[in-house]
Every structure is written in structure tokens, then in C-alpha cells.
Scaffold this motif. Structure first.
Motif, PDB file in Angstrom:
ATOM      1  N   LEU A  23     -13.460  54.196 -11.607  1.00 36.19           N
ATOM      2  CA  LEU A  23     -12.828  55.103 -10.661  1.00 36.19           C
ATOM      3  C   LEU A  23     -13.724  56.324 -10.498  1.00 36.19           C
ATOM      4  N   THR A  24     -14.067  56.648  -9.261  1.00 35.75           N
ATOM      5  CA  THR A  24     -14.764  57.892  -8.978  1.00 35.75           C
ATOM      6  C   THR A  24     -13.866  58.723  -8.082  1.00 35.75           C
ATOM      7  N   PHE A  62     -14.608  69.334  -7.829  1.00 37.20           N
ATOM      8  CA  PHE A  62     -14.550  68.646  -9.116  1.00 37.20           C
ATOM      9  C   PHE A  62     -14.886  67.179  -8.868  1.00 37.20           C
ATOM     10  N   PHE A  63     -15.730  66.602  -9.701  1.00 37.94           N
ATOM     11  CA  PHE A  63     -16.147  65.202  -9.586  1.00 37.94           C
ATOM     12  C   PHE A  63     -15.889  64.514 -10.919  1.00 37.94           C
ATOM     13  N   MET A  64     -15.426  63.289 -10.858  1.00 39.11           N
ATOM     14  CA  MET A  64     -15.138  62.553 -12.089  1.00 39.11           C
ATOM     15  C   MET A  64     -15.434  61.067 -11.889  1.00 39.11           C
ATOM     16  N   ARG A  65     -15.939  60.455 -12.955  1.00 40.66           N
ATOM     17  CA  ARG A  65     -16.166  59.005 -12.998  1.00 40.66           C
ATOM     18  C   ARG A  65     -15.547  58.507 -14.291  1.00 40.66           C
ATOM     19  N   GLU A  80      -4.029  51.494  -8.060  1.00 40.21           N
ATOM     20  CA  GLU A  80      -3.979  52.371  -6.892  1.00 40.21           C
ATOM     21  C   GLU A  80      -2.571  52.942  -6.698  1.00 40.21           C
ATOM     22  N   ARG A  81      -1.561  52.107  -6.902  1.00 41.71           N
ATOM     23  CA  ARG A  81      -0.167  52.558  -6.759  1.00 41.71           C
ATOM     24  C   ARG A  81       0.175  53.619  -7.812  1.00 41.71           C
ATOM     25  N   SER A  82      -0.274  53.404  -9.056  1.00 42.90           N
ATOM     26  CA  SER A  82       0.045  54.362 -10.117  1.00 42.90           C
ATOM     27  C   SER A  82      -0.697  55.685  -9.929  1.00 42.90           C
ATOM     28  N   LEU A  83      -1.891  55.651  -9.328  1.00 45.19           N
ATOM     29  CA  LEU A  83      -2.672  56.870  -9.126  1.00 45.19           C
ATOM     30  C   LEU A  83      -2.272  57.650  -7.874  1.00 45.19           C
ATOM     31  N   LYS A  84      -1.499  57.041  -6.992  1.00 46.37           N
ATOM     32  CA  LYS A  84      -1.150  57.678  -5.715  1.00 46.37           C
ATOM     33  C   LYS A  84      -0.551  59.078  -5.872  1.00 46.37           C
ATOM     34  N   THR A  95     -12.616  56.295  -5.085  1.00 48.76           N
ATOM     35  CA  THR A  95     -13.129  54.937  -4.933  1.00 48.76           C
ATOM     36  C   THR A  95     -12.822  54.210  -6.236  1.00 48.76           C
ATOM     37  N   LEU A  96     -12.182  53.048  -6.117  1.00 50.44           N
ATOM     38  CA  LEU A  96     -11.868  52.231  -7.286  1.00 50.44           C
ATOM     39  C   LEU A  96     -12.573  50.892  -7.125  1.00 50.44           C
ATOM     40  N   VAL A  97     -13.456  50.588  -8.072  1.00 53.28           N
ATOM     41  CA  VAL A  97     -14.251  49.361  -8.002  1.00 53.28           C
ATOM     42  C   VAL A  97     -13.837  48.426  -9.126  1.00 53.28           C
TER      43      VAL A  97
END
Length: 130
Positions: A23-24, A62-65, A80-84, A95-97
């Protein structure tokens, strides 16, 4: 309740069946971003393997990986649903890879075949995951 200790072979088998994600994200910097994201990931059963973050003082961005694994039953849509709520709360660009899906690549070579053969060899032996 009987609990068996997790030995190396059990852990290795669990890791084989886990999904790997990266996740970025970026957003305006403010308190609570890391806590919000990591709490949501923990709620899905995710195990964080790597985390890097950076605050750009000039732009206040702020940037995070975060690289993490999830149990086999958890798929990209679940994450994706839990992070919404966090994404909406902090107005994040994310972006989720899913790293279990091999990336497609385009190979362009000259008339000499050594570069192409080297890439094919790397794929064959597992050095290039494509």
C-alpha cells in the motif's frame, strides 16, 4: 483450549497461503494517519512486514509505503473496503498492489540476443518475478 506452538514449518505453510500487498499513500500531513491505517490493516488480520514514511515539510505532504501479508481468505476488495474510512478521513491518494499477481512486462531488445536471453534466464530461475 489447546494451543500448539507455531513452528517454522507451520509458519512457512501459513506464509505460502498468505496474500502479499503493498500500500502506498499520500495526503496532507496531520496526526493519526499511521494509527488509522495500521489499525484498519490489523483488523483484517494483516501482518506488516515493512513500513516506511516521509513528511515533506515544504509541501506538508505525508507519504507512506506499507508491505504486508493477509490471511488467504482476505482479498484486495476486503482491504480497500476496510481502509475506506481512513482514506476518506485523510483525503488520501492510495495505490494497493497485490504482489501475488505477476507484473506484465514488455521486452524490447536490439538485434543481439544476449540481453533477451539474460532476462529469460532471470525469469526461469526466479530472480525476475514477471
Amino acid at each position: 483450549m489447546d494451543h500448539q506452538p507455531l513452528n517454522h514449518s507451520t509458519a512457512a505453510k501459513a506464509a505460502e497461503h498468505a496474500h502479499r500487498f503493498v500500500l502506498t499513500l499520500s495526503c496532507e500531513d496531520r496526526p493519526g494517519i499511521v494509527a488509522s491505517v495500521t489499525t484498519e490493516l490489523a483488523g483484517t488480520g494483516a501482518n506488516i512486514a515493512e513500513s516506511n514514511q516521509f513528511w515533506d515539510r515544504q509541501t506538508n505532504r505525508f507519504f507512506m509505503r506499507i508491505a504486508f501479508t493477509t490471511p488467504e481468505a482476505i482479498v484486495k476488495d476486503d482491504i480497500e473496503r476496510s481502509l475506506k474510512p481512513s482514506i476518506d478521513r485523510f483525503d488520501m491518494k492510495t495505490t494497493l498492489v497485490d504482489q501475488s499477481k505477476k507484473p506484465k512486462i514488455i521486452i524490447m531488445v536490439s538485434k543481439f540476443d544476449h540481453a533477451l536471453l539474460h532476462l529469460i534466464y532471470q525469469i526461469k530461475v526466479g530472480w525476475l518475478d514477471a
